[in-house]
Scaffold this motif. Structure first.
Motif, PDB file in Angstrom:
ATOM      1  N   SER A  24      50.013 -13.442 -38.103  1.00  0.00           N
ATOM      2  CA  SER A  24      49.031 -12.817 -37.219  1.00  0.00           C
ATOM      3  C   SER A  24      49.358 -13.104 -35.757  1.00  0.00           C
ATOM      4  O   SER A  24      49.382 -12.198 -34.918  1.00  0.00           O
ATOM      5  N   VAL A  25      49.625 -14.367 -35.453  1.00  0.00           N
ATOM      6  CA  VAL A  25      49.949 -14.764 -34.075  1.00  0.00           C
ATOM      7  C   VAL A  25      51.209 -14.056 -33.588  1.00  0.00           C
ATOM      8  O   VAL A  25      51.276 -13.580 -32.450  1.00  0.00           O
ATOM      9  N   THR A  26      52.213 -13.965 -34.461  1.00  0.00           N
ATOM     10  CA  THR A  26      53.464 -13.297 -34.093  1.00  0.00           C
ATOM     11  C   THR A  26      53.225 -11.829 -33.758  1.00  0.00           C
ATOM     12  O   THR A  26      53.763 -11.308 -32.770  1.00  0.00           O
ATOM     13  N   ALA A  27      52.409 -11.163 -34.566  1.00  0.00           N
ATOM     14  CA  ALA A  27      52.104  -9.750 -34.318  1.00  0.00           C
ATOM     15  C   ALA A  27      51.379  -9.578 -32.987  1.00  0.00           C
ATOM     16  O   ALA A  27      51.702  -8.685 -32.191  1.00  0.00           O
ATOM     17  N   LEU A  28      50.411 -10.445 -32.718  1.00  0.00           N
ATOM     18  CA  LEU A  28      49.630 -10.339 -31.484  1.00  0.00           C
ATOM     19  C   LEU A  28      50.486 -10.634 -30.255  1.00  0.00           C
ATOM     20  O   LEU A  28      50.364  -9.962 -29.227  1.00  0.00           O
ATOM     21  N   PHE A  29      51.375 -11.619 -30.363  1.00  0.00           N
ATOM     22  CA  PHE A  29      52.259 -11.920 -29.235  1.00  0.00           C
ATOM     23  C   PHE A  29      53.285 -10.807 -29.039  1.00  0.00           C
ATOM     24  O   PHE A  29      53.719 -10.543 -27.918  1.00  0.00           O
ATOM     25  N   ASN A  30      53.657 -10.151 -30.116  1.00  0.00           N
ATOM     26  CA  ASN A  30      54.563  -9.010 -30.016  1.00  0.00           C
ATOM     27  C   ASN A  30      53.912  -7.906 -29.188  1.00  0.00           C
ATOM     28  O   ASN A  30      54.548  -7.277 -28.340  1.00  0.00           O
ATOM     29  N   MET A  31      52.617  -7.685 -29.430  1.00  0.00           N
ATOM     30  CA  MET A  31      51.878  -6.685 -28.647  1.00  0.00           C
ATOM     31  C   MET A  31      51.777  -7.109 -27.184  1.00  0.00           C
ATOM     32  O   MET A  31      51.885  -6.292 -26.273  1.00  0.00           O
ATOM     33  N   LEU A  32      51.579  -8.413 -26.982  1.00  0.00           N
ATOM     34  CA  LEU A  32      51.426  -8.941 -25.628  1.00  0.00           C
ATOM     35  C   LEU A  32      52.725  -8.822 -24.834  1.00  0.00           C
ATOM     36  O   LEU A  32      52.722  -8.406 -23.672  1.00  0.00           O
ATOM     37  N   LEU A  33      53.833  -9.155 -25.472  1.00  0.00           N
ATOM     38  CA  LEU A  33      55.123  -9.154 -24.785  1.00  0.00           C
ATOM     39  C   LEU A  33      55.744  -7.769 -24.679  1.00  0.00           C
ATOM     40  O   LEU A  33      56.599  -7.533 -23.824  1.00  0.00           O
TER      41      LEU A  33
END
Length: 217
Positions: free
Chosen positions: A173-182
């Motif tokens: 979940s965190v990886t997906a959200l950071f992917n959106m952020l970056l």
């Protein structure tokens, strides 16, 4: 971490100090963040600040801890909404947070994460706060054991196994959200689709038998 004196302040004053710190950490990179600016925005003296926190690292760590507790509470609410179905809950949690990011309702928190290079600092702090982290994880695991529908998870009666499943799903979940952020220009639906596929692999496995389980679910 904060002193007992800070915890005894009124809720309004504590939040005023923390909000002033959030504004400063969101405004400039961590190295440039100024305690003078924080105390000016909070309306307190420099001497008072140092009776509450050791330094700017200390108050930033407190902010991250508070944000972590809010996220944990948010996930628990969604678990209850989904009657203990963790797989539905973590999917819904990720979707909702992604929505908040898109609407800009958590923009200040995002700015703090990027300006302070949060991921690197959390790794550093984990080394110095292992006891606090272990106590927090233990409390969360006990709550999940009590409220999750464990018939939907292959835990085999093991708390350790459940803990590993929860950590793995949370990391996805965190990886997906950071992917959106970056990568704000990347299609959000594609990122969520990839997350769902990874979550499916975690839930059912990657062997040939997994296909039958997926089709039967």
């Amino acid at each position: 971490m904060s002193t007992e004196r800070f915890e005894k302040l009124s809720k309004d004053k504590r939040q005023r100090i923390l909000n002033a710190a959030r504004e400063e950490f969101a405004r400039v990179p961590y190295e440039e963040a100024s305690i003078n600016q924080i105390i000016k925005n909070a309306g307190i003296s420099r001497g008072s600040f140092y009776t509450y926190f050791e330094d700017k690292r200390d108050i930033l760590q407190y902010i991250f801890k508070e944000e972590g507790e809010k996220n944990s509470h948010f996930l628990k609410e969604i678990v209850l909404e989904n009657r203990g179905d963790f797989w539905k809950a973590i999917t819904e949690y990720t979707r909702r947070v992604a929505g908040y990011m898109k609407k800009g309702t958590i923009q200040q928190s995002i700015n703090i994460l990027t300006q302070t290079n949060m991921m690197r600092r959390v790794v550093d702090w984990v080394e110095t706060d292992i006891k606090i982290r272990e106590e927090t994880e233990k409390e969360q695991l006990e709550w999940m054991m009590e409220h999750l529908d464990l018939s939907l998870m292959d835990v085999r009666g093991s708390k350790e196994r459940l803990g590993l499943i929860l950590k793995s799903a949370h990391m996805l979940s965190v990886t997906a959200l950071f992917n959106m952020l970056l990568h704000p220009d990347k299609d959000e639906n594609l990122i969520l689709r990839e997350f769902n596929m990874q979550l499916e692999l975690l839930r059912y496995g990657a062997g040939r038998e997994a296909r039958k389980l997926i089709e039967a679910s």
